[in-house]
Motif scaffolding. Sequence first.
Motif, PDB file in Angstrom:
ATOM      1  N   LYS A  84     -12.567   2.370 -13.536  1.00  0.00           N
ATOM      2  CA  LYS A  84     -11.691   3.525 -13.706  1.00  0.00           C
ATOM      3  C   LYS A  84     -10.291   3.048 -14.106  1.00  0.00           C
ATOM      4  O   LYS A  84      -9.910   1.913 -13.852  1.00  0.00           O
ATOM      5  CB  LYS A  84     -11.598   4.338 -12.408  1.00  0.00           C
ATOM      6  N   LYS A 119      -3.262   3.056  -3.726  1.00  0.00           N
ATOM      7  CA  LYS A 119      -4.235   3.887  -4.434  1.00  0.00           C
ATOM      8  C   LYS A 119      -5.606   3.217  -4.453  1.00  0.00           C
ATOM      9  O   LYS A 119      -6.636   3.887  -4.277  1.00  0.00           O
ATOM     10  CB  LYS A 119      -3.760   4.160  -5.861  1.00  0.00           C
ATOM     11  N   LEU A 123      -8.907   4.973  -2.755  1.00  0.00           N
ATOM     12  CA  LEU A 123     -10.138   5.247  -3.493  1.00  0.00           C
ATOM     13  C   LEU A 123     -11.318   4.494  -2.900  1.00  0.00           C
ATOM     14  O   LEU A 123     -12.447   5.009  -2.869  1.00  0.00           O
ATOM     15  CB  LEU A 123      -9.947   4.873  -4.961  1.00  0.00           C
ATOM     16  N   GLU A 128      -6.936   9.052   2.141  1.00  0.00           N
ATOM     17  CA  GLU A 128      -5.580   8.814   1.644  1.00  0.00           C
ATOM     18  C   GLU A 128      -4.563   9.523   2.521  1.00  0.00           C
ATOM     19  O   GLU A 128      -4.649  10.720   2.756  1.00  0.00           O
ATOM     20  CB  GLU A 128      -5.447   9.301   0.202  1.00  0.00           C
ATOM     21  N   SER A 135     -13.300  10.326  -3.886  1.00  0.00           N
ATOM     22  CA  SER A 135     -12.885   9.148  -4.645  1.00  0.00           C
ATOM     23  C   SER A 135     -13.502   9.134  -6.035  1.00  0.00           C
ATOM     24  O   SER A 135     -14.607   9.627  -6.257  1.00  0.00           O
ATOM     25  CB  SER A 135     -13.284   7.885  -3.885  1.00  0.00           C
ATOM     26  N   ASP A 136     -12.784   8.514  -6.975  1.00  0.00           N
ATOM     27  CA  ASP A 136     -13.315   8.278  -8.317  1.00  0.00           C
ATOM     28  C   ASP A 136     -14.089   6.964  -8.375  1.00  0.00           C
ATOM     29  O   ASP A 136     -14.738   6.683  -9.389  1.00  0.00           O
ATOM     30  CB  ASP A 136     -12.182   8.244  -9.337  1.00  0.00           C
ATOM     31  N   GLU A 140     -17.271   4.952  -1.089  1.00  0.00           N
ATOM     32  CA  GLU A 140     -16.184   5.273  -0.160  1.00  0.00           C
ATOM     33  C   GLU A 140     -16.560   4.702   1.202  1.00  0.00           C
ATOM     34  O   GLU A 140     -17.468   5.205   1.857  1.00  0.00           O
ATOM     35  CB  GLU A 140     -15.974   6.780  -0.067  1.00  0.00           C
TER      36      GLU A 140
END
Length: 303
Positions: A84, A119, A123, A128, A135-136, A140
Amino acid sequence: MPVALNIATDAQGGYLFEEQYGDLLIDAINAESAVAQVARIDRLRSKRQKYAVYSGTPSVSVVSEGAEKPVTDAAFSQLTLNVKKLAAIVVYTEEILEDAAHDPRPLINADLVRAFALKIDALALGYENGAAIVSDFDSELGESTQTTELGSGGDAFALAVSQAMEKVEANGYDPTAVVAARDIRASLRDARQTVETAQPVYTQGFNQAPDTLYGLPLRYTKNLDAFPAGAGKKAAVVGDFRQAILGIRTDLRMKVSDQATVNIGGTQHNLWQRNEVAVLWEMRAGFVAHDLNRAFAVITNAS
C-alpha cells in the motif's frame, strides 16, 4: 492554469532527494515503529509478494511392516502481502526550504518520522489512538481471536502477558515479543509489592520501565490503550512475531514543488502565489501475519 502536484515527473519543479536520505528515514521509522522493531522486514521488488508458509504439526507413528503409513497434518500454504502507498504533504515557506537546499536532512524531523511509524503500527494492529480501525494492510494483529483479560492489580499486566504467552505456546508457537500501550510503562514503574516493604515489582527505585518481561522485549505504541475509562479496549499484543512480515517496496521519498495547487482543509492553495513550497513524502509498504488466530494473542480490557 494551476497544475496539481505531480509525483510522476519533474515537470513542476519536483525532485527526489538523494538515496541515502531515504535509507536514513526508513531506519528512523523502523526504530520508532513498535511493530517494525519486532516483525520480520522484507525489501520487496513488486507490489504483491507471496510466501509459502508451513502450517500444522507433524506427527510420527509406529507402522507395522507392510501397513499403510499415516499422513501427518503438517502442510504448506500460501500467504499474500499487498503493498500500500503511505503519503503526506507538508507545506513550507520558501525561506525554510532555501536554508535546507543543499542538505534536506533538516526537513527530516522527528514528527514526520513518528507520523509514518504510528501509521504503520496502526494499520498493522488494526487499532489507532485507542480505537479500532479497518486496516488497509492484509492482517490486523489486534483482530486475533485469542484474548486474555487485563486486570487492575499491580501485577495485572505481567499476569496477562503470561496468560497470553500460554495461549500462543499451546498452539506450538514461541512468543518473541510484546507490543503494548505506552501507558503500560507507568504501570510497570509504579507496580509495588503489597506485602511488607512495598518495593517495586519490576525495577529497583524509580528506574525506567523494564525493557523485557519473561524474556520478551517490550515495545510501546500510542495506538493501543491500556487503561481506558470504558471497556473493550486493547492493551497489548503478544505473539510469535517471526510470523509477521513488514514488506517495504519503496523507501520514504521526497518530492518538492512550488508550482502546485494543494488542498488544505478544503481550501485550494496556489503555492506560487503564496511563496510556499509543498513537500510530498511517500513510501510503499505492506504487512501480513501468518496464523493470526494461533500465533498471536491480544490483551484486552473487557470489563
